[in-house]
Scaffold this active site. Structure first.
Site, PDB file in Angstrom:
ATOM      1  N   LEU A  49       0.761  -1.205   0.064  1.00 48.76           N
ATOM      2  CA  LEU A  49      -0.219   0.083   0.163  1.00 48.76           C
ATOM      3  C   LEU A  49       0.980   1.184   0.067  1.00 48.76           C
ATOM      4  O   LEU A  49       0.368   2.058  -0.629  1.00 48.76           O
ATOM      5  CB  LEU A  49      -0.913   0.050   1.265  1.00 48.76           C
ATOM      6  CG  LEU A  49      -2.382  -0.603   1.133  1.00 48.76           C
ATOM      7  CD1 LEU A  49      -3.293  -0.609   2.160  1.00 48.76           C
ATOM      8  CD2 LEU A  49      -3.098  -0.224  -0.092  1.00 48.76           C
ATOM      9  N   CYS A  50       1.922   1.252   0.728  1.00 49.06           N
ATOM     10  CA  CYS A  50       2.971   2.509   0.842  1.00 49.06           C
ATOM     11  C   CYS A  50       3.530   2.490  -0.539  1.00 49.06           C
ATOM     12  O   CYS A  50       3.571   3.845  -1.150  1.00 49.06           O
ATOM     13  CB  CYS A  50       3.722   2.139   1.950  1.00 49.06           C
ATOM     14  SG  CYS A  50       3.008   2.309   3.648  1.00 49.06           S
ATOM     15  N   THR A  51       3.641   1.397  -1.192  1.00 47.11           N
ATOM     16  CA  THR A  51       4.388   1.614  -2.684  1.00 47.11           C
ATOM     17  C   THR A  51       3.365   2.217  -3.499  1.00 47.11           C
ATOM     18  O   THR A  51       3.860   3.347  -4.339  1.00 47.11           O
ATOM     19  CB  THR A  51       4.944   0.509  -3.119  1.00 47.11           C
ATOM     20  OG1 THR A  51       6.194  -0.169  -1.984  1.00 47.11           O
ATOM     21  CG2 THR A  51       5.643   0.607  -4.450  1.00 47.11           C
ATOM     22  N   ALA A  54       2.951   5.764  -2.740  1.00 44.45           N
ATOM     23  CA  ALA A  54       4.371   6.690  -3.239  1.00 44.45           C
ATOM     24  C   ALA A  54       4.263   6.727  -4.797  1.00 44.45           C
ATOM     25  O   ALA A  54       4.791   7.758  -5.251  1.00 44.45           O
ATOM     26  CB  ALA A  54       5.606   6.074  -2.662  1.00 44.45           C
TER      27      ALA A  54
END
Length: 158
Positions: A49-51, A54
């Site tokens: 999710l963070c990727t 980002a």
């Protein structure tokens, strides 16, 4: 577990920050003065999710630059991990390390959250726009990754 986290609102003074950056150097609230900034707090570099978040910000970065915003991602990852994240995802904006969670706590982006039915302490995925005078112009806690860019476009008039 800690008490309820801070909840910043539009018009509040942005809390101070002084964090090391990937690639070297530091960023402070004073460094951001005079132009708007977008701070987004995320749990961990190189997780799915963070990727996604980002890369969505990467793919729309020029829209923020064109509006005068400096984009800075903040996570509890150590700087070497942030360096790797930038290199692997070709991120054009700064990433800052908050290993102590002090800045996250000041922004209300660290605290108790529900992870798969269990209460844990950690990063609350959050985004803040700070105006040129250092005041909060937008605050969103528990950001939904798929709608992050559309929400920012709407709320910031981009």
């Amino acid at each position: 577990m800690t008490s309820a986290p801070v909840k910043l609102a539009v018009g509040d003074a942005a809390p101070a920050l002084d964090l090391p950056l990937a690639g070297g150097g530091r960023v402070t609230l004073e460094d951001l003065a005079g132009a708007p900034a977008l701070l987004w707090f995320y749990p961990a570099a190189n997780t799915s999710l963070c990727t996604k978040q980002a890369c969505d910000l990467r793919d729309n970065h020029q829209m923020f630059v064109d509006a005068g915003y400096r984009v800075i991602g903040v996570s509890p990852d150590p700087v070497p991990e942030l360096d790797r994240f930038i290199a692997e995802q070709d991120l054009p904006y700064d990433l800052a390390s908050d290993e102590s969670h002090a800045v996250m706590a000041a922004y209300g982006a660290w605290g108790e959250k529900n992870m798969y039915g269990k209460l844990v302490e950690g990063v609350i995925r959050s985004t803040f726009a700070i105006d040129a005078e250092g005041r909060i112009e937008f605050a969103k806690y528990r950001v939904g990754t798929p709608k992050h860019i559309a929400l920012l476009q709407e709320k910031l008039g981009l």
